[in-house]
Structure formats: structure tokens, C-alpha cells
Write a protein that holds these residues in place. Structure first.
Motif, mmCIF file in Angstrom:
data_model
loop_
_atom_site.group_PDB
_atom_site.id
_atom_site.type_symbol
_atom_site.label_atom_id
_atom_site.label_comp_id
_atom_site.label_asym_id
_atom_site.label_seq_id
_atom_site.Cartn_x
_atom_site.Cartn_y
_atom_site.Cartn_z
ATOM 1 N N GLU A 1 0.942 -1.159 -0.098
ATOM 2 C CA GLU A 1 -0.278 0.136 0.108
ATOM 3 C C GLU A 1 0.889 1.160 -0.037
ATOM 4 O O GLU A 1 0.755 2.098 -0.699
ATOM 5 N N TYR A 2 1.718 1.324 0.963
ATOM 6 C CA TYR A 2 2.708 2.443 0.969
ATOM 7 C C TYR A 2 3.561 2.433 -0.034
ATOM 8 O O TYR A 2 3.950 3.729 -0.552
ATOM 9 N N ASP A 3 4.083 1.412 -0.373
ATOM 10 C CA ASP A 3 5.053 1.624 -1.809
ATOM 11 C C ASP A 3 4.282 2.308 -2.871
ATOM 12 O O ASP A 3 4.742 2.883 -3.725
ATOM 13 N N SER B 1 3.361 12.444 3.546
ATOM 14 C CA SER B 1 3.365 12.526 5.115
ATOM 15 C C SER B 1 2.028 11.639 5.357
ATOM 16 O O SER B 1 0.996 12.152 5.087
ATOM 17 N N SER B 2 2.078 10.861 6.290
ATOM 18 C CA SER B 2 1.101 9.991 7.039
ATOM 19 C C SER B 2 1.235 10.154 8.488
ATOM 20 O O SER B 2 1.615 8.874 9.112
ATOM 21 N N SER B 3 1.262 11.148 9.137
ATOM 22 C CA SER B 3 1.635 11.101 10.540
ATOM 23 C C SER B 3 0.289 11.323 11.341
ATOM 24 O O SER B 3 -0.813 11.763 10.748
ATOM 25 N N LEU C 1 11.519 4.939 12.728
ATOM 26 C CA LEU C 1 11.141 3.635 12.489
ATOM 27 C C LEU C 1 9.952 3.845 11.535
ATOM 28 O O LEU C 1 9.061 4.536 12.230
ATOM 29 N N GLY C 2 9.820 3.441 10.450
ATOM 30 C CA GLY C 2 8.737 3.741 9.560
ATOM 31 C C GLY C 2 8.577 5.185 9.017
ATOM 32 O O GLY C 2 7.644 5.819 9.142
ATOM 33 N N CYS C 3 9.894 5.568 8.519
ATOM 34 C CA CYS C 3 10.002 7.209 8.369
ATOM 35 C C CYS C 3 9.211 7.647 7.076
ATOM 36 O O CYS C 3 9.049 8.900 7.008
ATOM 37 N N VAL D 1 14.314 4.619 8.611
ATOM 38 C CA VAL D 1 14.139 3.277 8.104
ATOM 39 C C VAL D 1 12.716 3.016 7.643
ATOM 40 O O VAL D 1 11.728 3.474 8.476
ATOM 41 N N ASP D 2 12.527 2.506 6.566
ATOM 42 C CA ASP D 2 11.312 2.341 6.154
ATOM 43 C C ASP D 2 11.260 1.055 5.098
ATOM 44 O O ASP D 2 12.150 0.822 4.466
ATOM 45 N N ALA D 3 10.187 0.334 5.341
ATOM 46 C CA ALA D 3 10.084 -0.925 4.335
ATOM 47 C C ALA D 3 9.915 -0.880 2.849
ATOM 48 O O ALA D 3 9.716 -1.642 1.998
ATOM 49 N N ASP E 1 13.067 -3.503 7.556
ATOM 50 C CA ASP E 1 11.709 -3.858 8.228
ATOM 51 C C ASP E 1 11.547 -3.643 9.598
ATOM 52 O O ASP E 1 12.859 -3.850 10.296
ATOM 53 N N ALA E 2 10.664 -3.132 10.242
ATOM 54 C CA ALA E 2 10.568 -2.755 11.573
ATOM 55 C C ALA E 2 10.771 -4.090 12.454
ATOM 56 O O ALA E 2 11.134 -3.828 13.594
ATOM 57 N N ARG E 3 10.277 -4.845 11.848
ATOM 58 C CA ARG E 3 10.499 -6.203 12.562
ATOM 59 C C ARG E 3 12.044 -7.123 12.612
ATOM 60 O O ARG E 3 12.186 -8.034 13.076
ATOM 61 N N SER F 1 8.857 7.122 16.366
ATOM 62 C CA SER F 1 8.226 6.747 15.229
ATOM 63 C C SER F 1 7.007 7.256 15.074
ATOM 64 O O SER F 1 6.218 7.693 16.292
ATOM 65 N N ASN F 2 6.261 7.714 14.136
ATOM 66 C CA ASN F 2 5.071 8.643 13.840
ATOM 67 C C ASN F 2 3.930 7.663 13.079
ATOM 68 O O ASN F 2 4.195 7.612 11.852
ATOM 69 N N CYS F 3 3.078 7.174 13.997
ATOM 70 C CA CYS F 3 2.055 6.408 13.178
ATOM 71 C C CYS F 3 2.230 5.103 12.480
ATOM 72 O O CYS F 3 2.117 4.938 11.354
ATOM 73 N N VAL F 4 3.059 4.359 13.080
ATOM 74 C CA VAL F 4 3.900 3.190 12.432
ATOM 75 C C VAL F 4 3.195 2.103 13.449
ATOM 76 O O VAL F 4 3.063 1.073 12.687
HETATM 77 C C1 LIG Z 1 1.570 5.577 8.276
HETATM 78 S S1 LIG Z 1 2.985 5.846 7.366
HETATM 79 C C2 LIG Z 1 3.894 6.784 8.741
HETATM 80 C C3 LIG Z 1 5.047 7.627 7.801
HETATM 81 C C4 LIG Z 1 6.069 8.381 8.479
HETATM 82 N N1 LIG Z 1 6.258 8.337 9.847
HETATM 83 C C5 LIG Z 1 5.167 9.865 8.498
HETATM 84 O O1 LIG Z 1 5.006 10.374 9.697
HETATM 85 O O2 LIG Z 1 4.939 10.215 7.376
HETATM 86 C C6 LIG Z 1 3.705 4.168 7.905
HETATM 87 C C7 LIG Z 1 4.954 3.899 7.129
HETATM 88 O O3 LIG Z 1 5.487 2.570 7.670
HETATM 89 C C8 LIG Z 1 6.207 2.012 6.499
HETATM 90 N N2 LIG Z 1 6.000 0.442 6.938
HETATM 91 C C9 LIG Z 1 5.090 -0.413 6.578
HETATM 92 N N3 LIG Z 1 5.292 -1.708 6.776
HETATM 93 C C10 LIG Z 1 6.555 -1.484 7.312
HETATM 94 C C11 LIG Z 1 7.301 -2.615 7.952
HETATM 95 N N4 LIG Z 1 7.031 -3.740 8.123
HETATM 96 N N5 LIG Z 1 8.559 -2.148 8.521
HETATM 97 C C12 LIG Z 1 9.064 -0.819 8.468
HETATM 98 N N6 LIG Z 1 8.178 0.386 7.961
HETATM 99 C C13 LIG Z 1 7.056 -0.209 7.339
HETATM 100 C C14 LIG Z 1 5.411 2.295 5.290
HETATM 101 O O4 LIG Z 1 5.938 2.369 4.376
HETATM 102 C C15 LIG Z 1 4.986 3.962 5.604
HETATM 103 O O5 LIG Z 1 5.958 4.944 5.125
#
Ligand SMILES: C[S@@+](CC[C@H](N)C(=O)[O-])C[C@H]1O[C@@H](n2cnc3c(N)ncnc32)[C@H](O)[C@@H]1O
Length: 243
Positions: free
Chosen positions: A17-19, A53-55, A74-76, A98-100, A126-128, A142-145
Motif C-alpha cells: 500500500e505504502y509503496d 506524510s502520513s503522521s 522507524l517507518g520514516c 528506516v522504512d520498508a 523492516d521494523a521487525r 516513530s510516527n503513526c507506525v
Molecule cells: C502511516 S505511514 C507513516 C510514515 C511517516 N512516519 C510519516 O509520519 O509520514 C507508515 C509507514 O510505515 C512503513 N511501513 C509499512 N510496513 C513496514 C514495515 N514492516 N517495516 C517498516 N516500515 C513499514 C510504510 O511504508 C509507511 O511509510
């Protein structure tokens, strides 16, 4: 409870989805950066970063952070928080995002170059399974991740692993969902992508404590508007690792 295969399917869906968001244009999943940051703070940040931005708040607002600290987001996403922090702390600082999503990381890298912020580094990962060494980071933001993961324990234990003793995580997360679902299993992959968190403050805290964190604090809870006119409750969650 979902099995490992189902958990991975959710996670793969969320990443895709994010990609595709990063490839195709603006995010409509969370609130806009102009709800959180002033025009002065956002000045000079490339438009694509603001659009993607999805914060749901600012994890770093009001924090005492220093240029000699290693800080990892994390999940930037497209890198807004990384860039704002790297610019604020100055050229001596080193902020890692870091972002996936490969597309998010590529957008972030070229936007940081365009904005003249070379001390913002972006890593695909990956965050995991965070691409950072054990005990190497002072502060994880981390912001909304965190809300996106059905298997939050994995994320929390990775954050714990990379933090230095005495380090801490500060996460902005929506702890209440506007969707009144009875259980995790009712949530669709689309819900996970929208960062729906079906946990109470107590449940969230217990998960962090059982990972090994010494102390957990919920601060600055506030209602933030969704882009579609709805409202969600966002909180700033601190988790401290002992010295
Ligand atoms: C809601 S967005 C938040 C993005 C950013 N923190 C912001 O404030 O705009 C979630 C982010 O997490 C990333 N994401 C999704 N799955 C992930 C994973 N398994 N590991 C790391 N990042 C991931 C997505 O690609 C996306 O960029």
C-alpha cells in the motif's frame, strides 16, 4: 489470533500500500503535516514529502535532543520527521530513517538532497528486523507506525535491541480506533494500513513492559482530525530502557 502466514500477509499488504502511495502520489490515510507543523517549520521541505506524510502528530516536539545522539525514525515514510530534526539539530547530527517501502526511501533520499540536508540518512528495512546494530541508538522515534503491526511484540523487541542502555522510544500512535471492532481478527488489511490500533493504553503499556522496557509513559493525548473529517485520538508514548 492470526497465524504467522496471515500476519505476514497483512504486513506484505501494508508495505505494498505504502509503496504504491509513494509511487502514485498523495497520502489520504492520516492527518496532514500542516495540522502539526507551522509553515515556517515546513519551509523548504519538498512538496512530495509533505504530500506523502502520513503522521498523527510530532514525536519530537518539546523533546530535548542533541546533535551527538543517534536518532532513528522507524517507518520514516518520505522522511519528513527525519529532515525536520536533521535540519533543527544541525549538520553535526546524524538522523537515520528506516522504512520498508523502497519507493518511500527513494523519495526521502532525493528530497533530502534537494532540501540540502545531507545529515539525514535513509535505510530500507523492516521494523521487525531493523537494519541497525544492537545498543547503537539513543532515541527511536516513530510516527503513526506501530499501530500497523498485528505482531507488535516483534517491533518492540527490535526497538529494545537497538536502543542503548538508558535510551528510549517515543512513538506517536492512535490508541483508539473510530472503528468499533470486537477483535483484531475482524480488521482487514486495509484497516492495518490505516494504522488502526485496537489497544487500550493498558494493553499497549503491558506489551512494552513485557518486552523489557523499564517504564512507559503516555503523554500529550490529543484529538487529531482525519483528512476525511473524522477524528482519532493520538498519544505520545514513551518507553524507557534501563541504564
Ligand atoms: C502511516 S505511514 C507513516 C510514515 C511517516 N512516519 C510519516 O509520519 O509520514 C507508515 C509507514 O510505515 C512503513 N511501513 C509499512 N510496513 C513496514 C514495515 N514492516 N517495516 C517498516 N516500515 C513499514 C510504510 O511504508 C509507511 O511509510
Amino acid at each position: 489470533m492470526k497465524n504467522v502466514q496471515e500476519l505476514n500477509q497483512v504486513s506484505d499488504f501494508v508495505k505494498r500500500e505504502y509503496d504504491s502511495l509513494a509511487q502514485n502520489g498523495a497520502s489520504t490515510l492520516c492527518c496532514s503535516p500542516s495540522d502539526t507543523y507551522t509553515p515556517e517549520e515546513l519551509a523548504g521541505i519538498p512538496r512530495i514529502v509533505l504530500e506523502l506524510s502520513s503522521s498523527c502528530g510530532s514525536p519530537t516536539k518539546g523533546l530535548e535532543l542533541y546533535p551527538d545522539q543517534t536518532i532513528l525514525d522507524l517507518g520514516c515514510g518520505a522522511g519528513l520527521d527525519v529532515m525536520l530534526l536533521a535540519r533543527k539539530l544541525g549538520p553535526e547530527s546524524h538522523i537515520i530513517g528506516v522504512d520498508a517501502s523502497n519507493n518511500m526511501i527513494n523519495v526521502a533520499k532525493s528530497a533530502a538532497l534537494e532540501a540540502g540536508i545531507p545529515n539525514a540518512e535513509f535505510r530500507l528495512g523492516d521494523a521487525r528486523d531493523i537494519p541497525a546494530q544492537d545498543h547503537s541508538v539513543d532515541v527511536v522515534i516513530s510516527n503513526c507506525v506501530v499501530g500497523m503491526f498485528p505482531d507488535k511484540e516483534k517491533v518492540f523487541s527490535e526497538v529494545y535491541r537497538i536502543l542503548k542502555p538508558g535510551g528510549y522510544m517515543v512513538a506517536i500512535d492512535t490508541i483508539f480506533s473510530k472503528k468499533n471492532s470486537e477483535s483484531f481478527d475482524e480488521l482487514t488489511s486495509q484497516d492495518w494500513a490505516a494504522c488502526i490500533v485496537m489497544m487500550s493504553e493498558e494493553e499497549y503499556t503491558m506489551k512494552l513492559l513485557s518486552t523489557g522496557f523499564e517504564h512507559v509513559d503516555f503523554r500529550d493525548q490529543l484529538i487529531v482530525p482525519y483528512r476525511d473529517g473524522n477524528e482519532i485520538t493520538s498519544a505520545k508514548i514513551f518507553a524507557f530502557k534501563s541504564k
